[in-house]
Design a protein around this motif. Structure first.
Motif, PDB file in Angstrom:
ATOM      1  N   THR A  21       0.850  -1.191   0.000  1.00 54.65           N
ATOM      2  CA  THR A  21       0.000   0.000   0.000  1.00 54.65           C
ATOM      3  C   THR A  21       0.887   1.243   0.000  1.00 54.65           C
ATOM      4  OG1 THR A  21      -0.015  -0.056   2.404  1.00 54.65           O
ATOM      5  CG2 THR A  21      -1.901  -1.078   1.298  1.00 54.65           C
ATOM      6  N   ILE A  22       0.298   2.363  -0.358  1.00 48.99           N
ATOM      7  CA  ILE A  22       1.005   3.641  -0.305  1.00 48.99           C
ATOM      8  C   ILE A  22       1.261   3.988   1.168  1.00 48.99           C
ATOM      9  CG2 ILE A  22       0.810   6.130  -0.806  1.00 48.99           C
ATOM     10  CD1 ILE A  22       0.964   4.580  -3.400  1.00 48.99           C
ATOM     11  N   GLN A  23       2.541   4.119   1.533  1.00 44.63           N
ATOM     12  CA  GLN A  23       2.871   4.458   2.926  1.00 44.63           C
ATOM     13  C   GLN A  23       3.353   5.899   3.044  1.00 44.63           C
ATOM     14  OE1 GLN A  23       5.577   1.425   4.388  1.00 44.63           O
ATOM     15  NE2 GLN A  23       4.218  -0.202   3.680  1.00 44.63           N
ATOM     16  N   GLU A  24       4.038   6.362   1.995  1.00 50.85           N
ATOM     17  CA  GLU A  24       4.490   7.754   1.949  1.00 50.85           C
ATOM     18  C   GLU A  24       3.870   8.387   0.710  1.00 50.85           C
ATOM     19  OE1 GLU A  24       6.573   9.153   4.149  1.00 50.85           O
ATOM     20  OE2 GLU A  24       6.948   7.298   5.283  1.00 50.85           O
ATOM     21  N   PRO A  25       3.646   9.698   0.724  1.00 44.79           N
ATOM     22  CA  PRO A  25       3.039  10.348  -0.441  1.00 44.79           C
ATOM     23  C   PRO A  25       3.885  10.210  -1.709  1.00 44.79           C
ATOM     24  CG  PRO A  25       3.384  11.936   1.360  1.00 44.79           C
ATOM     25  CD  PRO A  25       3.904  10.623   1.832  1.00 44.79           C
ATOM     26  N   THR A  26       5.175   9.883  -1.557  1.00 43.64           N
ATOM     27  CA  THR A  26       6.080   9.764  -2.715  1.00 43.64           C
ATOM     28  C   THR A  26       6.151   8.332  -3.263  1.00 43.64           C
ATOM     29  OG1 THR A  26       7.815   9.600  -1.049  1.00 43.64           O
ATOM     30  CG2 THR A  26       7.568  11.722  -2.139  1.00 43.64           C
ATOM     31  N   ASP A  27       5.348   7.416  -2.714  1.00 45.33           N
ATOM     32  CA  ASP A  27       5.357   6.011  -3.143  1.00 45.33           C
ATOM     33  C   ASP A  27       4.546   5.786  -4.411  1.00 45.33           C
ATOM     34  OD1 ASP A  27       6.722   5.378  -0.848  1.00 45.33           O
ATOM     35  OD2 ASP A  27       5.039   4.371   0.145  1.00 45.33           O
ATOM     36  N   ALA A  28       4.870   4.700  -5.107  1.00 49.86           N
ATOM     37  CA  ALA A  28       3.987   4.176  -6.161  1.00 49.86           C
ATOM     38  C   ALA A  28       3.830   2.682  -5.934  1.00 49.86           C
ATOM     39  CB  ALA A  28       4.573   4.443  -7.546  1.00 49.86           C
ATOM     40  N   ILE A  29       2.693   2.147  -6.369  1.00 50.49           N
ATOM     41  CA  ILE A  29       2.485   0.699  -6.373  1.00 50.49           C
ATOM     42  C   ILE A  29       2.482   0.264  -7.831  1.00 50.49           C
ATOM     43  CG2 ILE A  29       0.951  -1.218  -5.721  1.00 50.49           C
ATOM     44  CD1 ILE A  29       2.003   0.415  -3.307  1.00 50.49           C
ATOM     45  N   ILE A  30       3.287  -0.749  -8.148  1.00 52.42           N
ATOM     46  CA  ILE A  30       3.286  -1.241  -9.525  1.00 52.42           C
ATOM     47  C   ILE A  30       2.972  -2.741  -9.543  1.00 52.42           C
ATOM     48  CG2 ILE A  30       4.916   0.557 -10.275  1.00 52.42           C
ATOM     49  CD1 ILE A  30       7.109  -1.470 -10.423  1.00 52.42           C
ATOM     50  N   SER A  31       2.339  -3.176 -10.649  1.00 55.97           N
ATOM     51  CA  SER A  31       2.096  -4.614 -10.829  1.00 55.97           C
ATOM     52  C   SER A  31       3.156  -5.142 -11.779  1.00 55.97           C
ATOM     53  CB  SER A  31       0.689  -4.865 -11.353  1.00 55.97           C
ATOM     54  OG  SER A  31       0.569  -4.332 -12.647  1.00 55.97           O
ATOM     55  N   LEU A  32       3.622  -6.352 -11.522  1.00 54.92           N
ATOM     56  CA  LEU A  32       4.809  -6.875 -12.186  1.00 54.92           C
ATOM     57  C   LEU A  32       4.435  -8.008 -13.149  1.00 54.92           C
ATOM     58  CD1 LEU A  32       7.024  -7.110  -8.944  1.00 54.92           C
ATOM     59  CD2 LEU A  32       6.702  -5.129 -10.429  1.00 54.92           C
ATOM     60  N   PRO A  33       4.654  -7.815 -14.458  1.00 58.75           N
ATOM     61  CA  PRO A  33       4.385  -8.905 -15.405  1.00 58.75           C
ATOM     62  C   PRO A  33       5.421 -10.022 -15.308  1.00 58.75           C
ATOM     63  CG  PRO A  33       5.353  -7.026 -16.566  1.00 58.75           C
ATOM     64  CD  PRO A  33       5.155  -6.605 -15.137  1.00 58.75           C
ATOM     65  N   ALA A  34       6.604  -9.689 -14.767  1.00 55.92           N
ATOM     66  CA  ALA A  34       7.670 -10.679 -14.596  1.00 55.92           C
ATOM     67  C   ALA A  34       8.602 -10.186 -13.503  1.00 55.92           C
ATOM     68  CB  ALA A  34       8.456 -10.854 -15.889  1.00 55.92           C
ATOM     69  N   THR A  35       9.257 -11.116 -12.839  1.00 49.31           N
ATOM     70  CA  THR A  35      10.265 -10.763 -11.848  1.00 49.31           C
ATOM     71  C   THR A  35      11.360 -11.831 -11.935  1.00 49.31           C
ATOM     72  OG1 THR A  35      10.675 -10.284  -9.507  1.00 49.31           O
ATOM     73  CG2 THR A  35       8.942 -11.889  -9.990  1.00 49.31           C
ATOM     74  N   CYS A  36      12.374 -11.753 -11.084  1.00 50.98           N
ATOM     75  CA  CYS A  36      13.480 -12.697 -11.272  1.00 50.98           C
ATOM     76  C   CYS A  36      14.323 -12.862 -10.019  1.00 50.98           C
ATOM     77  CB  CYS A  36      14.347 -12.247 -12.442  1.00 50.98           C
ATOM     78  SG  CYS A  36      14.991 -10.580 -12.297  1.00 50.98           S
ATOM     79  N   VAL A  37      15.237 -13.821 -10.083  1.00 47.24           N
ATOM     80  CA  VAL A  37      16.177 -14.086  -8.998  1.00 47.24           C
ATOM     81  C   VAL A  37      17.527 -13.520  -9.404  1.00 47.24           C
ATOM     82  CG1 VAL A  37      17.251 -15.857  -7.556  1.00 47.24           C
ATOM     83  CG2 VAL A  37      14.938 -16.232  -8.459  1.00 47.24           C
ATOM     84  N   CYS A  38      18.167 -12.803  -8.470  1.00 52.36           N
ATOM     85  CA  CYS A  38      19.462 -12.171  -8.735  1.00 52.36           C
ATOM     86  C   CYS A  38      20.579 -13.047  -8.168  1.00 52.36           C
ATOM     87  CB  CYS A  38      19.499 -10.804  -8.050  1.00 52.36           C
ATOM     88  SG  CYS A  38      21.005  -9.865  -8.407  1.00 52.36           S
ATOM     89  N   GLY A  39      21.742 -12.996  -8.806  1.00 58.78           N
ATOM     90  CA  GLY A  39      22.909 -13.685  -8.259  1.00 58.78           C
ATOM     91  C   GLY A  39      23.187 -13.251  -6.828  1.00 58.78           C
ATOM     92  N   SER A  40      22.918 -11.974  -6.518  1.00 59.93           N
ATOM     93  CA  SER A  40      23.192 -11.494  -5.163  1.00 59.93           C
ATOM     94  C   SER A  40      22.175 -12.056  -4.151  1.00 59.93           C
ATOM     95  CB  SER A  40      23.196  -9.963  -5.117  1.00 59.93           C
ATOM     96  OG  SER A  40      21.922  -9.451  -5.389  1.00 59.93           O
ATOM     97  N   ASP A  41      21.015 -12.528  -4.607  1.00 57.78           N
ATOM     98  CA  ASP A  41      20.061 -13.197  -3.704  1.00 57.78           C
ATOM     99  C   ASP A  41      20.647 -14.514  -3.177  1.00 57.78           C
ATOM    100  OD1 ASP A  41      18.092 -11.237  -4.129  1.00 57.78           O
ATOM    101  OD2 ASP A  41      17.185 -12.344  -5.793  1.00 57.78           O
TER     102      ASP A  41
END
Ligand SMILES: [Zn+2]
Length: 338
Positions: A21-41
């Protein structure tokens, strides 16, 4: 919604989480068509980097703006946006100098291995594309959020110039995209250090002219041989271990440059060795935000296709399998579809 949470070493769970949810007035919420795993994870996943369990995972993202806080002025619902793994205001002195990952208000973005994400400092962090990318472009747009921009920074920090000889240490997604970046910046010879056949193949496709399979002192010897005893103009270090860092510094000619983007784990440098090497050292967390407008254009016009690093695609609820495949080096990088 359901998202990805790390509970302990090798313990990834896909479970119920609160809707962002929006917690600060400067936030945005986006929906993600794809995401991924990073080597740093994989560092916390392997128990090498400490973390406060349970912790929501994922910091690479692109998607559609669903909602913005009342303080957000440059974005609106329905736009396609990409941001970096660090939120930044893009207005402070460090941002103006192009080091948005050192922003005076830098905030890590977390929880992107989920269908929706809260992005802080949305005006400064997110870059909207001119057009809605088609499905084929989504993996490359997602790669811009971290690995592509990080490879680009490695090449820039290593001062890759037209005609240069560049060496890339590391054959993960970042290393492979560092090869692509060195090629874009005009390197004539690109030596990729890799022992894995599928990664060597992609490195060649991205522009590598030579492959070195040796490591350690043998690897350094091999680079010296290939450069007639001189060393490389530019070395792009994309691992972050003691061995890879020494490999990078020792393979560089006096006056050459090392760009290092592998997050250091157990690296300590000998001052005298650095002093007498005469090499330029520059690196750190890549200021991906700086490169986004340029890299978005290169993806849209078909110049680069960094999405090729995704060699495993899974539905998001099988995220644990995606981590395992990368941990066991069966996959270069896992793309997840919510
Ligand atoms: Zn800033």
């Amino acid at each position: 919604m359901q998202g990805t949470v790390l509970y302990g070493a090798h313990d990834i769970r896909f479970e119920d989480l609160p809707e962002p949810t929006i917690q600060e007035p400067t936030d945005a919420i986006i929906s993600l068509p794809a995401t991924c795993v990073c080597g740093s994870d994989l560092w916390p996943y392997r128990g090498i980097a400490s973390f406060a369990a349970p912790t929501p995972m994922g910091h690479e993202y692109c998607g559609i703006v669903e909602e913005v806080g009342r303080g957000v002025t440059s974005l609106k619902r329905g736009q396609f946006v990409i941001g970096s793994f660090f939120a930044s205001d893009n207005t402070c002195p460090h941002c103006h100098h192009g080091y948005q990952t050192s922003c005076q208000h830098a905030t890590p973005v977390v929880g992107a291995q989920a269908p929706r994400l809260r992005v802080p400092l949305a005006d400064g962090t997110l870059v909207a594309t001119r057009d809605m990318p088609d499905a084929d472009h989504i993996p490359s747009m997602l790669a811009l959020s971290d690995v592509m921009g990080t490879g680009w920074f490695a090449a820039e920090a290593a001062n890759v110039n037209p005609g240069a000889t560049a060496v890339v240490v590391g054959d993960g997604a970042v290393g492979l995209l560092a090869v692509l970046s060195a090629k874009q910046m005009g390197a004539k010879r690109i030596i990729a250090m890799s022992r894995h056949e599928s990664r060597q193949k992609l490195a060649r496709e991205f522009g590598a002219t030579d492959i070195v399979t040796e490591r350690g002192n043998e690897g350094i010897e091999r680079i010296k041989e290939l450069t007639k005893g001189v060393g490389a103009d530019s070395v792009l270090e994309c691992v972050g271990t003691q061995e890879s860092m020494i490999q990078a510094i020792t393979s560089t000619r006096p006056g050459g440059s090392v760009g290092y983007v592998g997050v250091p784990h157990g690296v300590s440098l000998d001052g005298r060795q650095v002093f007498f090497s005469h090499v330029h050292l520059h690196g750190g967390p890549a200021p991906v935000r700086r490169y986004l407008p340029q890299l978005i254009d290169l993806v849209f016009d078909g110049t680069i296709n960094p999405g090729k690093v995704f060699d495993l695609v899974l539905p998001l609820d099988r995220v644990a399998e995606g981590y395992r495949a990368m941990d066991e080096r069966r996959a270069i990088k896992t793309l997840l579809r919510p």
